[in-house]
Scaffold this motif. Structure first.
Motif, PDB file in Angstrom:
ATOM      1  N   PRO A  67       0.756  -1.060   0.050  1.00 50.59           N
ATOM      2  CA  PRO A  67       0.042  -0.038  -0.032  1.00 50.59           C
ATOM      3  C   PRO A  67       0.935   1.192  -0.111  1.00 50.59           C
ATOM      4  O   PRO A  67       1.927   1.336   0.487  1.00 50.59           O
ATOM      5  CB  PRO A  67      -0.881   0.034   1.530  1.00 50.59           C
ATOM      6  CG  PRO A  67      -0.759  -1.688   1.581  1.00 50.59           C
ATOM      7  CD  PRO A  67       0.295  -2.124   1.188  1.00 50.59           C
ATOM      8  N   ALA A  68       0.477   2.199  -0.831  1.00 52.47           N
ATOM      9  CA  ALA A  68       1.130   3.573  -0.847  1.00 52.47           C
ATOM     10  C   ALA A  68       1.510   4.100   0.583  1.00 52.47           C
ATOM     11  O   ALA A  68       2.700   4.686   0.795  1.00 52.47           O
ATOM     12  CB  ALA A  68       0.520   4.581  -1.791  1.00 52.47           C
ATOM     13  N   GLU A 116      -9.283   1.491 -15.064  1.00 57.50           N
ATOM     14  CA  GLU A 116     -10.497   1.662 -14.402  1.00 57.50           C
ATOM     15  C   GLU A 116     -10.634   0.250 -13.845  1.00 57.50           C
ATOM     16  O   GLU A 116     -10.280  -0.742 -14.163  1.00 57.50           O
ATOM     17  CB  GLU A 116     -11.633   1.733 -15.403  1.00 57.50           C
ATOM     18  CG  GLU A 116     -11.544   3.124 -16.014  1.00 57.50           C
ATOM     19  CD  GLU A 116     -12.653   3.419 -17.001  1.00 57.50           C
ATOM     20  OE1 GLU A 116     -13.551   2.539 -17.228  1.00 57.50           O
ATOM     21  OE2 GLU A 116     -12.694   4.410 -17.924  1.00 57.50           O
ATOM     22  N   GLY A 117     -11.335   0.089 -12.524  1.00 58.84           N
ATOM     23  CA  GLY A 117     -11.962  -0.904 -11.800  1.00 58.84           C
ATOM     24  C   GLY A 117     -10.640  -1.668 -10.959  1.00 58.84           C
ATOM     25  O   GLY A 117     -10.712  -2.447 -10.608  1.00 58.84           O
ATOM     26  N   ALA A 118      -9.456  -1.120 -10.764  1.00 61.10           N
ATOM     27  CA  ALA A 118      -8.488  -1.594 -10.130  1.00 61.10           C
ATOM     28  C   ALA A 118      -7.389  -0.441  -9.388  1.00 61.10           C
ATOM     29  O   ALA A 118      -7.525   0.701  -9.925  1.00 61.10           O
ATOM     30  CB  ALA A 118      -7.457  -2.297 -10.940  1.00 61.10           C
ATOM     31  N   PRO A 119      -6.958  -0.613  -8.289  1.00 65.13           N
ATOM     32  CA  PRO A 119      -6.131   0.541  -7.655  1.00 65.13           C
ATOM     33  C   PRO A 119      -4.986   0.850  -8.640  1.00 65.13           C
ATOM     34  O   PRO A 119      -4.585   0.121  -9.261  1.00 65.13           O
ATOM     35  CB  PRO A 119      -5.462  -0.161  -6.389  1.00 65.13           C
ATOM     36  CG  PRO A 119      -6.529  -1.217  -6.160  1.00 65.13           C
ATOM     37  CD  PRO A 119      -7.004  -1.716  -7.402  1.00 65.13           C
ATOM     38  N   ALA A 120      -4.736   2.278  -8.566  1.00 66.40           N
ATOM     39  CA  ALA A 120      -3.581   2.589  -9.320  1.00 66.40           C
ATOM     40  C   ALA A 120      -2.276   2.154  -8.927  1.00 66.40           C
ATOM     41  O   ALA A 120      -2.109   1.989  -7.670  1.00 66.40           O
ATOM     42  CB  ALA A 120      -3.524   4.179  -9.092  1.00 66.40           C
ATOM     43  N   ARG A 121      -1.237   2.022  -9.726  1.00 71.52           N
ATOM     44  CA  ARG A 121       0.020   1.345  -9.453  1.00 71.52           C
ATOM     45  C   ARG A 121       0.980   2.334  -9.706  1.00 71.52           C
ATOM     46  O   ARG A 121       1.001   3.005 -10.824  1.00 71.52           O
ATOM     47  CB  ARG A 121       0.246   0.066  -9.953  1.00 71.52           C
ATOM     48  CG  ARG A 121      -0.817  -0.995  -9.765  1.00 71.52           C
ATOM     49  CD  ARG A 121      -0.413  -2.472  -9.989  1.00 71.52           C
ATOM     50  NE  ARG A 121      -1.185  -3.334  -9.611  1.00 71.52           N
ATOM     51  CZ  ARG A 121      -1.110  -4.836  -9.508  1.00 71.52           C
ATOM     52  NH1 ARG A 121       0.090  -5.074  -9.943  1.00 71.52           N
ATOM     53  NH2 ARG A 121      -1.880  -5.546  -9.127  1.00 71.52           N
ATOM     54  N   ALA A 122       1.966   2.340  -8.745  1.00 72.45           N
ATOM     55  CA  ALA A 122       3.166   3.519  -9.201  1.00 72.45           C
ATOM     56  C   ALA A 122       4.447   2.544  -9.317  1.00 72.45           C
ATOM     57  O   ALA A 122       4.752   1.576  -8.430  1.00 72.45           O
ATOM     58  CB  ALA A 122       3.350   4.223  -7.936  1.00 72.45           C
ATOM     59  N   TYR A 123       5.077   2.673 -10.136  1.00 71.09           N
ATOM     60  CA  TYR A 123       6.500   1.752 -10.588  1.00 71.09           C
ATOM     61  C   TYR A 123       7.698   2.963 -10.296  1.00 71.09           C
ATOM     62  O   TYR A 123       7.784   3.886 -11.503  1.00 71.09           O
ATOM     63  CB  TYR A 123       6.439   1.170 -12.036  1.00 71.09           C
ATOM     64  CG  TYR A 123       5.416   0.182 -12.165  1.00 71.09           C
ATOM     65  CD1 TYR A 123       5.593  -1.098 -11.986  1.00 71.09           C
ATOM     66  CD2 TYR A 123       3.938   0.780 -12.514  1.00 71.09           C
ATOM     67  CE1 TYR A 123       4.399  -2.067 -12.146  1.00 71.09           C
ATOM     68  CE2 TYR A 123       2.980  -0.013 -12.768  1.00 71.09           C
ATOM     69  CZ  TYR A 123       3.077  -1.573 -12.379  1.00 71.09           C
ATOM     70  OH  TYR A 123       2.042  -2.207 -12.792  1.00 71.09           O
ATOM     71  N   PRO A 124       8.203   2.872  -9.229  1.00 66.86           N
ATOM     72  CA  PRO A 124       9.205   3.971  -8.956  1.00 66.86           C
ATOM     73  C   PRO A 124      10.406   3.650 -10.146  1.00 66.86           C
ATOM     74  O   PRO A 124      10.901   2.784 -10.336  1.00 66.86           O
ATOM     75  CB  PRO A 124       9.744   3.490  -7.531  1.00 66.86           C
ATOM     76  CG  PRO A 124       8.662   2.785  -7.034  1.00 66.86           C
ATOM     77  CD  PRO A 124       7.998   1.887  -8.047  1.00 66.86           C
ATOM     78  N   LEU A 141      -1.272   1.427  -4.941  1.00 67.71           N
ATOM     79  CA  LEU A 141      -0.353   0.330  -4.790  1.00 67.71           C
ATOM     80  C   LEU A 141       0.925   0.800  -5.395  1.00 67.71           C
ATOM     81  O   LEU A 141       1.006   1.515  -6.054  1.00 67.71           O
ATOM     82  CB  LEU A 141      -0.614  -1.000  -5.238  1.00 67.71           C
ATOM     83  CG  LEU A 141      -1.836  -1.687  -4.697  1.00 67.71           C
ATOM     84  CD1 LEU A 141      -2.155  -3.005  -5.548  1.00 67.71           C
ATOM     85  CD2 LEU A 141      -1.667  -1.932  -3.203  1.00 67.71           C
ATOM     86  N   VAL A 142       2.221   0.485  -4.692  1.00 67.54           N
ATOM     87  CA  VAL A 142       3.506   1.005  -5.164  1.00 67.54           C
ATOM     88  C   VAL A 142       4.353  -0.436  -5.174  1.00 67.54           C
ATOM     89  O   VAL A 142       4.371  -1.178  -4.166  1.00 67.54           O
ATOM     90  CB  VAL A 142       4.185   2.064  -4.279  1.00 67.54           C
ATOM     91  CG1 VAL A 142       4.402   1.460  -2.781  1.00 67.54           C
ATOM     92  CG2 VAL A 142       5.654   2.521  -4.886  1.00 67.54           C
TER      93      VAL A 142
END
Length: 324
Positions: free
Chosen positions: A67-68, A86-94, A198-199
């Motif tokens: 979790p972020a 759409e329909g899913a948590p955003a994801r961060a790819y550092p 999410l990250v």
């Protein structure tokens, strides 16, 4: 010797060898026994070794996420590549991880994707990894064309140009990946806009994550392993541009305006993101700002932010949005 210094040495070695030796695909057969070199849409002389061998830069498969709110290693201004389906948590790819791995093979909401970043061209792009209904994964070939990463699919070991999402050598030649809406933004902005996002977690690999192995690259006079023309209109080769299709908006112009509404898209700039290719510590890089591109209805538009030389190399007939 740092990776950047090794790259400089490799550059000098390759140029000393000459293009004709590098253009002979028989030199690659031992490493690429499954690649069909009889099928190519580009001149082999344009393809150079970037230094590392096949998979010498290891792609990440099935990354783990947290979790972020639980991430404490990233600094506020560090860039992340955001994918928010759409329909899913955003994801961060550092970018601190993409810098060292260049490709992340992931599955989000049932869709296989390839998250890619080429430091030498500053091209951060996310692709649908489904080809003709079949899911694929990708690796880093160790080869460059116009300084841009050449990826390969693991099924046929065809070579793909990251900047154009096109297979240029092998069985898949001519096939095209679909680029998905994604954008570079600061970690602080991702957390603010996606508190439930999410990250990607830190990979289990011996890398100096958070450091930039290409320090001062984006203020260099010339890009590495690039022998093509400079961009027109006096634009510096390593100036950033916002690319939408075959059009490019100079980032300096957008930064000065704050917002532009042209050609069916809306571009905005806001301070707060560090350049990943400036200082030794990624989070301390100079200001490049957060860019968003949407259509006129406010929906995310497919784009990326390459260096000007890369846009010119891969879109030689492209349109420069200079505001005249």
């Amino acid at each position: 010797m740092t990776p950047l210094h090794r790259l400089i040495v490799t550059c000098a070695t390759v140029l000393a060898l000459g293009g004709s030796a590098q253009a002979d695909p028989s030199r690659w057969q031992a490493e690429w026994s499954r690649t069909d070199f009889n099928r190519s849409s580009v001149e082999f002389a344009e393809i150079l070794s970037g230094g590392p061998p096949k998979d010498g830069i290891p792609a990440i498969d099935a990354p783990e996420f947290l979790p972020a709110a639980d991430e404490t290693r990233l600094s506020a201004r560090e860039p992340v590549l955001t994918y928010a389906p759409e329909g899913a948590p955003a994801r961060a790819y550092p970018v601190r991880y993409l810098m060292w791995h260049e490709i992340v093979n992931d599955v989000v909401a049932g869709r296989p994707i390839a998250v890619t970043f080429c430091p030498l061209c500053n091209t951060g792009m996310v692709f649908d990894a489904t080809i003709n209904g079949v899911a694929h994964s990708f690796g880093v070939s160790g080869k460059l064309r116009h300084s841009d990463m050449i990826m390969y699919d693991r099924a046929t070991e065809s070579w793909w140009q990251q900047a154009t999402a096109t297979a240029i050598v092998g069985q898949m030649m001519g096939m095209q990946l679909t680029q998905l809406p994604a954008w570079m933004e600061s970690w602080e902005r991702f957390r603010a806009e996606h508190p439930d996002g999410l990250v990607m977690d830190e990979p289990d690999a011996p890398r100096r994550y958070g450091s930039n192995p290409y320090a001062a690259y984006d203020t260099s006079d010339r890009p590495f392993l690039y022998r093509g023309e400079d961009p027109p209109h006096g634009i510096h080769p390593l100036a950033r541009v916002v690319r939408v299709g075959d059009r490019a908006w100079p980032l300096d112009r957008l930064r000065e305006a704050g917002a532009l509404r042209e050609g069916g898209v809306v571009l905005t700039w806001r301070a707060g993101q560090a350049s990943a290719l400036d200082s030794r510590e990624i989070g301390a890089g100079r200001e490049v700002g957060n860019v968003r591109v949407t259509d006129t209805q406010g929906r995310p538009a497919v784009h990326d932010i390459p260096f000007a030389f890369a846009f010119h190399a891969f879109h030689p007939e492209g349109r420069w949005m200079l505001g005249e």
